[in-house]
Design an enzyme around this catalytic site. Structure first.
Site, PDB file in Angstrom:
ATOM      1  N   GLY A   2       3.491 -10.086 -27.880  1.00  0.00           N
ATOM      2  CA  GLY A   2       3.334  -9.009 -28.857  1.00  0.00           C
ATOM      3  C   GLY A   2       3.514  -9.449 -30.295  1.00  0.00           C
ATOM      4  CE  LYS A   3       1.868 -15.405 -31.298  1.00  0.00           C
ATOM      5  NZ  LYS A   3       1.582 -15.281 -29.844  1.00  0.00           N
ATOM      6  CB  THR A   4      -1.078  -9.425 -32.999  1.00  0.00           C
ATOM      7  OG1 THR A   4      -1.477 -10.787 -32.785  1.00  0.00           O
ATOM      8  CG2 THR A   4      -2.018  -8.771 -33.991  1.00  0.00           C
ATOM      9  CE  LYS A  29      -3.570 -15.594 -33.444  1.00  0.00           C
ATOM     10  NZ  LYS A  29      -2.144 -15.652 -33.076  1.00  0.00           N
ATOM     11  CB  VAL A  75      -1.695 -20.029 -31.614  1.00  0.00           C
ATOM     12  CG1 VAL A  75      -1.299 -21.485 -31.719  1.00  0.00           C
ATOM     13  CG2 VAL A  75      -2.625 -19.794 -30.432  1.00  0.00           C
ATOM     14  N   GLY A  76       0.288 -18.527 -29.293  1.00  0.00           N
ATOM     15  CA  GLY A  76       1.064 -18.724 -28.071  1.00  0.00           C
ATOM     16  C   GLY A  76       2.559 -18.722 -28.341  1.00  0.00           C
TER      17      GLY A  76
END
Length: 199
Positions: free
Chosen positions: A22-24, A45, A121-122
């Site tokens: 849920g980073k975004t 990003k 990312v990830g």
């Protein structure tokens, strides 16, 4: 961290316990909190895999969500987008990613906005290339690192291991944010407290 506390965060680098933590979602919450303070905000990003074709271009869906908040173009937010849904060192089969160019892009954004949020990312230990890891990007960008923890079964182990690795890799650790993916998960609060007590 409470939503109301997001506004107090400085420009920061968002990472996570794993993919789909849920980073975004959290990044958008932070950006909106900054905007409510009247700040001009930008998102970055640098690299994304699993991009989709949209109007003839490969576009990261995460970048699209960030752009909906900031008003930036997806190209400004995400200069390296790869179609294959895999670790960047696999998805970037042609070796296109360049850390120096990534940092230069970030510096341009920093000069244009009051605060910049950089989304990784990830998870923290994702390889970006055969030689580079996500930590190398975080160190080069040199922002406070905030980890998003996906709250669910296994999150205590994932969170504590990730936090320990971040702290071992860099002195930039700033804090962590819990993100409850499954609202029906009954042990959420107990898991969050377990992480708090041990971190």
């Amino acid at each position: 961290m409470l939503i109301s506390e997001y506004a107090q965060l400085p420009s920061c680098f968002i990472t996570a316990t794993d993919t789909d933590a849920g980073k975004t979602y959290v990044a958008c919450q932070i950006l909106q909190a900054w905007q409510q303070q009247g700040l001009q905000v930008g998102a970055f990003k640098p690299i994304a895999s699993g991009a989709i074709w949209h109007k003839g271009q490969l576009v990261s869906e995460d970048a699209m969500q960030l752009a909906n908040v900031t008003g930036q173009t997806c190209a400004e937010i995400n200069p390296y987008a790869f179609e294959q849904p895999a670790s960047p060192h696999i998805a970037d089969s042609l070796g296109e990613f360049e850390l120096r160019a990534c940092v230069a892009h970030y510096q341009q954004l920093l000069g244009r906005y009051d605060r910049v949020l950089v989304e990784g990312v990830g998870g923290w230990c994702v390889p970006l290339s055969q030689k580079l890891m996500l930590k190398d990007m975080a160190l080069a960008i040199n922002l406070p690192v905030v980890m998003v923890a996906r709250i669910g079964l296994g999150c205590i182990n994932h969170s504590l291991l990730t936090l320990a690795k971040i702290k071992a890799d860099t002195g930039l650790y700033h804090g962590w944010i819990s993100n409850l993916i499954d609202p029906d998960y009954v042990d959420a609060e107990a898991n969050i407290q377990a992480i708090v007590q041990r971190s």
